[in-house]
Design an enzyme around this catalytic site. Structure first.
Site, PDB file in Angstrom:
ATOM      1  N   HIS A  17       0.837  -1.203   0.000  1.00  0.00           N
ATOM      2  CA  HIS A  17       0.000   0.000   0.000  1.00  0.00           C
ATOM      3  C   HIS A  17       0.875   1.257   0.000  1.00  0.00           C
ATOM      4  O   HIS A  17       0.629   2.218  -0.730  1.00  0.00           O
ATOM      5  CB  HIS A  17      -0.880   0.052   1.266  1.00  0.00           C
ATOM      6  CG  HIS A  17      -1.936  -0.990   1.367  1.00  0.00           C
ATOM      7  ND1 HIS A  17      -2.143  -1.737   2.508  1.00  0.00           N
ATOM      8  CD2 HIS A  17      -2.866  -1.416   0.476  1.00  0.00           C
ATOM      9  CE1 HIS A  17      -3.153  -2.567   2.324  1.00  0.00           C
ATOM     10  NE2 HIS A  17      -3.610  -2.395   1.088  1.00  0.00           N
ATOM     11  N   LYS A  41     -18.563  -5.536   7.205  1.00  0.00           N
ATOM     12  CA  LYS A  41     -17.333  -6.315   6.970  1.00  0.00           C
ATOM     13  C   LYS A  41     -16.615  -6.525   8.292  1.00  0.00           C
ATOM     14  O   LYS A  41     -16.487  -5.611   9.105  1.00  0.00           O
ATOM     15  CB  LYS A  41     -16.419  -5.565   5.995  1.00  0.00           C
ATOM     16  CG  LYS A  41     -17.019  -5.400   4.602  1.00  0.00           C
ATOM     17  CD  LYS A  41     -16.248  -6.199   3.571  1.00  0.00           C
ATOM     18  CE  LYS A  41     -16.920  -6.203   2.208  1.00  0.00           C
ATOM     19  NZ  LYS A  41     -16.386  -5.243   1.287  1.00  0.00           N
ATOM     20  N   ARG A  90      -1.669  -5.483  -8.824  1.00  0.00           N
ATOM     21  CA  ARG A  90      -0.596  -6.438  -8.544  1.00  0.00           C
ATOM     22  C   ARG A  90      -0.403  -7.410  -9.698  1.00  0.00           C
ATOM     23  O   ARG A  90       0.708  -7.818 -10.004  1.00  0.00           O
ATOM     24  CB  ARG A  90      -0.911  -7.234  -7.268  1.00  0.00           C
ATOM     25  CG  ARG A  90      -0.778  -6.433  -5.998  1.00  0.00           C
ATOM     26  CD  ARG A  90      -1.397  -7.120  -4.838  1.00  0.00           C
ATOM     27  NE  ARG A  90      -2.838  -7.270  -5.026  1.00  0.00           N
ATOM     28  CZ  ARG A  90      -3.691  -7.560  -4.079  1.00  0.00           C
ATOM     29  NH1 ARG A  90      -3.273  -7.773  -2.851  1.00  0.00           N
ATOM     30  NH2 ARG A  90      -4.982  -7.658  -4.329  1.00  0.00           N
ATOM     31  N   SER A 127      -3.186  -7.684   2.500  1.00  0.00           N
ATOM     32  CA  SER A 127      -3.445  -7.643   3.947  1.00  0.00           C
ATOM     33  C   SER A 127      -3.996  -8.975   4.440  1.00  0.00           C
ATOM     34  O   SER A 127      -3.652  -9.439   5.531  1.00  0.00           O
ATOM     35  CB  SER A 127      -4.454  -6.531   4.265  1.00  0.00           C
ATOM     36  OG  SER A 127      -3.932  -5.275   3.949  1.00  0.00           O
TER      37      SER A 127
HETATM   38  O1  PNS Z   1      -8.609  -2.645   0.100  1.00  0.00           O
HETATM   39  P1  PNS Z   1      -9.873  -3.062  -0.584  1.00  0.00           P
HETATM   40  O2  PNS Z   1     -10.692  -3.967   0.320  1.00  0.00           O
HETATM   41  O3  PNS Z   1      -9.639  -3.638  -1.949  1.00  0.00           O
HETATM   42  O4  PNS Z   1     -10.726  -1.709  -0.768  1.00  0.00           O
HETATM   43  C1  PNS Z   1     -11.961  -1.745  -1.421  1.00  0.00           C
HETATM   44  C2  PNS Z   1     -12.638  -0.366  -1.453  1.00  0.00           C
HETATM   45  C3  PNS Z   1     -12.829   0.186  -0.017  1.00  0.00           C
HETATM   46  C4  PNS Z   1     -11.765   0.600  -2.213  1.00  0.00           C
HETATM   47  C5  PNS Z   1     -13.975  -0.578  -2.189  1.00  0.00           C
HETATM   48  O5  PNS Z   1     -14.673  -1.604  -1.593  1.00  0.00           O
HETATM   49  C6  PNS Z   1     -14.848   0.660  -2.242  1.00  0.00           C
HETATM   50  O6  PNS Z   1     -14.602   1.528  -3.039  1.00  0.00           O
HETATM   51  N1  PNS Z   1     -15.855   0.707  -1.339  1.00  0.00           N
HETATM   52  C7  PNS Z   1     -16.747   1.824  -1.214  1.00  0.00           C
HETATM   53  C8  PNS Z   1     -18.155   1.462  -1.680  1.00  0.00           C
HETATM   54  C9  PNS Z   1     -18.324   1.762  -3.150  1.00  0.00           C
HETATM   55  O7  PNS Z   1     -18.106   2.874  -3.619  1.00  0.00           O
HETATM   56  N2  PNS Z   1     -18.718   0.729  -3.895  1.00  0.00           N
HETATM   57  C10 PNS Z   1     -18.873   0.781  -5.319  1.00  0.00           C
HETATM   58  C11 PNS Z   1     -17.564   0.436  -6.011  1.00  0.00           C
HETATM   59  S1  PNS Z   1     -17.770   0.397  -7.760  1.00  0.00           S
END
Ligand code: PNS
Length: 162
Positions: A17, A41, A90, A127
């Site tokens: 990150h 979550k 990645r 993570s």
């Molecule tokens: O580290 P992660 O778990 O890959 O992060 C995911 C995250 C928080 C970036 C993603 O789940 C997100 O954007 N969540 C917010 C809700 C949202 O906007 N959902 C629509 C995405 S198209």
């Protein structure tokens, strides 16, 4: 003034990150690291703990701030005047889902997503894997900032057994 948002769960922050955040800080005038908070979550670290770890980890990057959000990422980006979302990629396996999210976010508010290829040394890092390895007593030093190691061990010890 161009502002980028690096979103994620950061449960916990890894060196992968931080590689993306550091490189985003060279591409944008300002970078906000945005911690997604979703009560449904099951996270190991609370939102406050994830924020505090990120603040410590990014303290040396003057144009980086840390914040949290609930709900849609695009709403957070609008409220903070962000020009782009920055995501690390990645491997090809990340690409399909990330592309889908980028296109959905673009369809919602026309915000751009910038993909930054993860440095090869961190391409295997996640993570979830850090938590799994640490839970079984594996050595994750060098994969997360040193100050995360103690809290990670403590949290895993407190976690109820399966
Ligand atoms: O580290 P992660 O778990 O890959 O992060 C995911 C995250 C928080 C970036 C993603 O789940 C997100 O954007 N969540 C917010 C809700 C949202 O906007 N959902 C629509 C995405 S198209």
């Amino acid at each position: 003034m161009k502002r980028g948002v690096v979103p994620g769960s950061f449960d916990p922050v890894t060196n992968g990150h931080l590689d993306i955040v550091q490189r985003a800080s060279t591409l944008f005038d300002e970078v906000i690291v945005a911690v997604g908070v979703n009560k449904s979550k099951n996270r190991l670290f609370s939102a406050e703990e994830r924020l505090a770890m990120l603040e410590q980890a990014t303290a040396g990057l003057p144009n980086v701030t840390v914040d949290s959000f609930t709900g849609l990422l695009t709403t957070f980006c609008q409220e903070h005047g962000a020009h782009a979302i920055v995501k690390g990629l990645r491997a090809v396996s990340d690409y399909e889902y990330e592309l889908q999210m980028a296109q959905m976010n673009s369809s919602l508010t026309e915000i751009e997503t910038v993909f930054v290829p993860t440095s090869p040394e961190w391409s295997f890092l996640a993570s979830s894997l850090v938590k799994e390895v640490a839970a079984f007593g594996g050595d994750v030093s060098g994969l997360v900032p040193d100050f995360v190691l103690g809290p990670l061990t403590d949290k895993l010890a407190q976690r109820p057994a399966d």
